[in-house]
Design a protein around this motif. Sequence first.
Motif, PDB file in Angstrom:
ATOM      1  N   THR A 120       0.822  -1.201   0.000  1.00  0.00           N
ATOM      2  CA  THR A 120       0.000   0.000   0.000  1.00  0.00           C
ATOM      3  C   THR A 120       0.858   1.254   0.000  1.00  0.00           C
ATOM      4  OG1 THR A 120      -1.497  -1.306   1.394  1.00  0.00           O
ATOM      5  CG2 THR A 120      -1.950   1.072   1.210  1.00  0.00           C
ATOM      6  N   SER A 122       1.352   5.526  -1.709  1.00  0.00           N
ATOM      7  CA  SER A 122       0.654   6.632  -2.377  1.00  0.00           C
ATOM      8  C   SER A 122       1.023   6.626  -3.866  1.00  0.00           C
ATOM      9  CB  SER A 122       1.036   7.960  -1.716  1.00  0.00           C
ATOM     10  OG  SER A 122       2.438   8.062  -1.633  1.00  0.00           O
ATOM     11  N   ALA A 123       0.288   7.475  -4.648  1.00  0.00           N
ATOM     12  CA  ALA A 123       0.566   7.545  -6.083  1.00  0.00           C
ATOM     13  C   ALA A 123       1.992   8.039  -6.292  1.00  0.00           C
ATOM     14  CB  ALA A 123      -0.427   8.496  -6.753  1.00  0.00           C
ATOM     15  N   GLY A 126       0.902   3.495  -5.823  1.00  0.00           N
ATOM     16  CA  GLY A 126      -0.465   3.041  -5.579  1.00  0.00           C
ATOM     17  C   GLY A 126      -0.540   1.753  -4.776  1.00  0.00           C
ATOM     18  N   HIS A 127      -1.695   1.100  -4.895  1.00  0.00           N
ATOM     19  CA  HIS A 127      -1.946  -0.126  -4.142  1.00  0.00           C
ATOM     20  C   HIS A 127      -1.789  -1.319  -5.079  1.00  0.00           C
ATOM     21  CE1 HIS A 127      -4.641   2.058  -0.938  1.00  0.00           C
ATOM     22  NE2 HIS A 127      -3.547   2.737  -1.222  1.00  0.00           N
ATOM     23  N   TRP A 165      -8.773   4.944  -9.408  1.00  0.00           N
ATOM     24  CA  TRP A 165      -9.320   5.465  -8.143  1.00  0.00           C
ATOM     25  C   TRP A 165      -9.060   6.969  -8.070  1.00  0.00           C
ATOM     26  CZ3 TRP A 165      -6.652   4.813  -2.755  1.00  0.00           C
ATOM     27  CH2 TRP A 165      -7.542   5.199  -1.731  1.00  0.00           C
ATOM     28  N   GLN A 168      -6.398   8.833  -6.037  1.00  0.00           N
ATOM     29  CA  GLN A 168      -5.007   8.786  -6.507  1.00  0.00           C
ATOM     30  C   GLN A 168      -4.864   9.290  -7.951  1.00  0.00           C
ATOM     31  OE1 GLN A 168      -3.182   4.920  -5.593  1.00  0.00           O
ATOM     32  NE2 GLN A 168      -2.861   5.574  -3.480  1.00  0.00           N
TER      33      GLN A 168
END
Lengths: 373, 373, 373, 373
Positions: A120, A122-123, A126-127, A165, A168
């Motif tokens: 997990t 951040s951009a 991403g995930h 999403w 993000q």
Amino acid sequence: MRNQTLLLVLSLMFFSLQAQEHSHMGAQPLSYPDVDGYKTLKVDLHMHTVFSDGNVWPTIRVHEALRENLDAISLTEHLEYQPHAEDIPHPDRNRSYELVTAMKEAEEHGLLIVHGSEITRSAPIGHNNAVFIEDANKLVQEKAEKAFSEAKKQKAFVFWNHPAWYAQMPQGNPVLSDFQKERIKNDELHGIEVINTGDYAEESLALALENNLTIMGTSDIHGLIDWDYTEKGHHRPITLVFAKEKSKESLQEALFEGRTVAVYNDLLVGREPYLTPLLKASIEISGVKYIDKTQILEVELTNVSSSDLLFENQMNYTFYSSSPVFEIKAGETKKLMIKTLEAKQNITLKLKALGCYIAPKVHPIIEWNLNVR
Amino acid sequence: MRNQTLLLVLSLMFFSLQAQEHSHMGAQPLSYPDVDGYKTLKVDLHMHTVFSDGNVWPTIRVHEALRENLDAISLTEHLEYQPHAEDIPHPDRNRSYELVTAMKEAEEHGLLIVHGSEITRSAPIGHNNAVFIEDANKLVQEKAEKAFSEAKKQKAFVFWNHPAWYAQMPQGNPVLSDFQKERIKNDELHGIEVINTGDYAEESLALALENNLTIMGTSDIHGLIDWDYTEKGHHRPITLVFAKEKSKESLQEALFEGRTVAVYNDLLVGREPYLTPLLKASIEISGVKYIDKTQILEVELTNVSSSDLLFENQMNYTFYSSSPVFEIKAGETKKLMIKTLEAKQNITLKLKALGCYIAPKVHPIIEWNLNVR
Amino acid sequence: MRNQTLLLVLSLMFFSLQAQEHSHMGAQPLSYPDVDGYKTLKVDLHMHTVFSDGNVWPTIRVHEALRENLDAISLTEHLEYQPHAEDIPHPDRNRSYELVTAMKEAEEHGLLIVHGSEITRSAPIGHNNAVFIEDANKLVQEKAEKAFSEAKKQKAFVFWNHPAWYAQMPQGNPVLSDFQKERIKNDELHGIEVINTGDYAEESLALALENNLTIMGTSDIHGLIDWDYTEKGHHRPITLVFAKEKSKESLQEALFEGRTVAVYNDLLVGREPYLTPLLKASIEISGVKYIDKTQILEVELTNVSSSDLLFENQMNYTFYSSSPVFEIKAGETKKLMIKTLEAKQNITLKLKALGCYIAPKVHPIIEWNLNVR
Amino acid sequence: MRNQTLLLVLSLMFFSLQAQEHSHMGAQPLSYPDVDGYKTLKVDLHMHTVFSDGNVWPTIRVHEALRENLDAISLTEHLEYQPHAEDIPHPDRNRSYELVTAMKEAEEHGLLIVHGSEITRSAPIGHNNAVFIEDANKLVQEKAEKAFSEAKKQKAFVFWNHPAWYAQMPQGNPVLSDFQKERIKNDELHGIEVINTGDYAEESLALALENNLTIMGTSDIHGLIDWDYTEKGHHRPITLVFAKEKSKESLQEALFEGRTVAVYNDLLVGREPYLTPLLKASIEISGVKYIDKTQILEVELTNVSSSDLLFENQMNYTFYSSSPVFEIKAGETKKLMIKTLEAKQNITLKLKALGCYIAPKVHPIIEWNLNVR
């Protein structure tokens, strides 16, 4: 004798109707036909429990999956996001997996439990879900690159979650970053969610096709399947995986080979070589015969899948008593009457599947041979 | 003009029917009328989460309660039974309560959170809930007597759970043990569950009436309300509490005073002074008038409660076009036509409430004055 | 293997649920069990078509009857009231009967068509149906007495229609006039409608019992069965007739002998010797066994009739997990758990049928032997 | 205060849901929006009663029409086919019309009764309805040509019924005969049924467009609307006529001018200048706004027509959380989220209406301006 049978049929009809009237349904079992020698496995490889930011004990996820008749699930707890850590300080990231593998209900019903975790960030990273892992703890790494290379070491199948999403990707348009390009080049990223929660992203489908990534559909459930999907009349998004047999090994092989269709209710998204045969097998043909003294050919189409299917006539012949655009609800039968004009013995039924996509904005066209008896 | 109105009504009807057709309902809000200057509070004071042997995070319980429009709940975790202790080793027995009191949804919707705990022993002591406690940790005592006396010290309202539970009462017939008799004498036991889960125990009602214990109804939920109740077409059992106002203090006062009715769907069990006025208020009377040129009196009865109510005619007069036994579904209106024989201006409608009990096997009889306009 | 079966069951469930969801039901077939060596015939002997004051061609009445799975009907056109005479000037009062006897659908499905007519006068003579007549034209007589004696000559079964109809009985209270007393004495009046349209008249039941008249229930339909009954969730009122076999002769014999129960949805009204066995046969008993390590006896009751049945416990034993008052919907199964206290091998289940009447205000009590395996 | 409102909303919701649950619906009222200064009239100009080969008294047709909220009907009895003549020997072919014009229900609800008749011949002349006639008797002519010229003399609007009916067109492909060509040339044939009973014939649409004939949709009902349509979840086929006002004169003028759309449930077939504005008006736009901090534009589409509408995205922008193919059920609202990429203030929503046809195989494309507040 004849009346006896009629009475029986009438009675059964009566009882089932009565019973139906005041039932309040929970989630219903899903069913899709096998195709081309493959078992069609119904799979959800993205979900959460109290062991990351979900709201239920892991056992609930197994019960939910059994209610929808899934073949395989994975509890993909966030490795790095642990909001319940004060109450559940367990340092072992494999704990959630262990709790459900111990359940006899999963084994009894043949539900496959796939070991997984969500990496997990951040951009733009991403995930990303890594499934078929061996030890989640080893994926906890400061640098994302390390987490991915460890996943590869464990032979994990890794896919990019919800690329569209908007938290993000505020402009709504997912694009591959250098990080993802690198991962693909290194064979560390194998799939992409084309459907996540209720969102089908055409751009993600384009990325899948351009980069040879496996097409995935997942629920990403945090709360209750019933509240997010069932009581709105929906099923969760799933991935149909065409596996040589129902086993974790076969499932893993099929995912690496890209043999999937992502499904959300009546929307089916997949590569043409997998989606077209699935749709062809989803419609069973019967009752092919000419109406007496006419050139009108009757045929009954039964939808044996759990998705309502929407078709448009692609033949030169028109229909009697049916719109060129028509739906066959899951489990139901539709009778078509085709004005063949010349009463041939072999007719090819040709329909466009309007709710299905093999590429952005492209519907598959399915053909069935109708042999008149 | 008239057609305009008709069209509007028709259109609204049409839209609501259409909308209805393909909704899949979750739990529906409950509603009961206030009576005699009291607020009628809908209360469930027995439930579990992952902090004892339940399967959901405490927040789910709040969301479930809001869906059914409850006024107050209590998370009554077992003090002594902690099967998730390996993963949730939190030593503070108040933790579950703290987590939900922090939720803004509860406050926004005015849901009262009552601090409670379940004192859990084998028969004959059995399970007992202490609610309106101050500190759950102090109730953890080796001797049950100590736990009860501590509860009393905290001014808790204490009730005996599921006395007819067959795991503890295999012959099915709950009897007061010396332990309970002692607790009642000491003013340490104030209520008794007459309805627990789906079970209404007439014997528990008898014990309540004989020993001046408050009549309670609770869900004792461990899994999901939707799976155990909603999808079977049920509501959870609740206690209706007739409180001076909607506050924790008033709720506590009313419980100690025994102003309750236990409800499970269409079954209402309570002392006559509380159940009879509730039923009287649950039926709104309108449209009282004689059919032209006859001695037949029309009257419309609207059930404003959430329980379907089943009545039997207790008058000397018979009905036109209705069985003497009839049901008025929650929220619906039933028109009665009474053959008064002599067209009097005042008629007393007198009905026995067949689904309701004021003592074992005893139904309340309700009277309404019908004043002809 | 086990999973295969589960999957099959799940699939069937799924398909039937799906199918159900968007069906809009017409009238459903009725079914009641045979009793004591008699065939239970479902009969409606009071209806109208365009040949008197009804609004449909006679064939519609046959289709309506087949939809509700009736065994026998009679088109009882008013002999004296002919509002469509200007358009249908046919002088032959047998015409309506002739038109339906010619229908192949009636014969194919074994629907018995009984020749009948309605002798139509103002109060106190009122309306009376003569069924099993030979020639309706001969019943057209100026004097009512003559019409009745001619009916007797034809061996007709004659019953008094809607004695409590408020247009003829404004005080709502039917009483036998000298005319009716004379007809009964002369053996020219044999039955009485206890249920007509939606009206069950207790007073008519009293008259039936006092004067040894056959208890009748009829629809008296003029418009469409679907509009008056089906779309309100009702079935038309019918008479269940316990006949030696399914034939017109047996039906006629049973009516003269008074072997009937009048039915309107969940209301059943009949003499005790016929209603009690019908109810006993309507509940099939299965799964009788003690819950392990308890004295609680489980039993499953399946309602094989088309009427929802409402019962109240009449035993000394109480139920676990069920209200003493409970309903078993048509076609559904209810599990009772009886606290037998002492685990005997033979228990008599004893229930009062609250929606059923054997006399004004008197419910039948039914007993079933439960033999523990 | 806020809780009060919530409670009220919850209660209303509860009551309407409860009420819904056990209603069994009959035919529901139809509603379509007015367009471009025209009243949208819902019209069925082809039906039968006992006065030709139908099975109901004419009054039933009025009640059926009021239930579906129609604006105009015509009882088009076969002039030449009179199977009930033995029982209904009335020589006046206007009789059916006279009986319904006398009904106060038609007048009270503003239902227009159009005088009509069906000129009934074998192929190639076929069946043709003449509506807005003055005297049906004068249309009874040995030669079909005479019947048509008499109809023209009476200023009747005449349309060709079910040209694709396979009893008359066994190859399924309707073609204009010399007879029809002559009638069109003489201005004696003005319309053509493109939808009859359940059959939409693309070939008939082609004929309408090629020969400038008015597009018609009719039920051609002989039995009961409920049995043929309602209980299968359908509405009867109708013609929407765009009239200057609700009157017989305006209706007649609009039919001669070809301002119609034929409708069968979710299938709408009409000339582009009438169908496109109807669809545009059928969707009400609201709630246009950007999701905070994103370039995703939210918009709510409410379908105010009685047809479920099926759309496919035709924009360059894709949707968030919705398939490109989506349905908006009659009376329901769908929220779209459009990934605009650049957050402009004016966006044109562009959708193809998949269930609608403006020519064989051609769907209309509808545009709505979305102005961001």
